[in-house]
Write an enzyme that holds these catalytic residues in place. Structure first.
Site, PDB file in Angstrom:
ATOM      1  CB  CYS A 114     -25.089  97.993  87.834  1.00  0.00           C
ATOM      2  SG  CYS A 114     -25.498  96.992  89.256  1.00  0.00           S
TER       3      CYS A 114
ATOM      4  CB  CYS B  90     -23.156  94.981  88.157  1.00  0.00           C
ATOM      5  SG  CYS B  90     -24.943  94.991  87.994  1.00  0.00           S
TER       6      CYS B  90
END
Length: 99
Positions: free
Chosen positions: A23, A26
Site C-alpha cells: 500500500c 501506507c
C-alpha cells in the site's frame, strides 16, 4: 504484534496503525508516524498492524481499508479512528487528548 493483548484492560492508551506492505499511502503514513514516533510514545503505546499477517485484529476492529489509525483509550474503547493519510499534527492532537 501480540494479538492476545487484552484491549479491555490496557495500561496506557494504544495507537494501532493498520497497514499493508503493498500500500503506497501506507508508506506515506508510516513515514509521518516515524517522524513523530518519539513524542507519540511518551503518551501512548504504538503498534503497527500488518493487514495481511494480523487478520484477527483486522476483523476485530472492522478494518476495511488501509492505512487506518485506531486510537484506544485505557478502557479499550475507540477514542479516534481515521482511514487514509493523516497529517502529523492531527495525530498528535488526538494522542495528547486521549485519557
Amino acid at each position: 504484534m501480540d494479538s492476545t493483548i487484552d484491549f479491555d484492560n490496557l495500561e496506557r492508551p494504544i495507537l494501532l496503525q493498520f497497514y499493508a506492505d503493498w500500500c503506497a499511502p501506507c508508506r506515506t503514513l508510516t513515514s509521518i508516524v516515524e517522524h513523530i514516533k518519539e513524542p507519540i510514545e511518551e503518551h501512548v503505546d504504538f503498534r503497527p498492524v500488518n493487514l495481511d499477517k494480523e487478520r484477527e485484529l483486522v476483523e476485530e476492529f472492522f478494518v476495511r481499508s488501509v492505512p487506518t489509525l485506531i486510537l484506544l483509550d485505557k478502557q479499550g474503547n475507540i477514542y479516534w479512528r481515521q482511514s487514509g493519510v493523516v497529517p502529523a499534527q492531527v495525530i498528535m492532537e488526538h494522542v495528547l487528548n486521549v485519557s
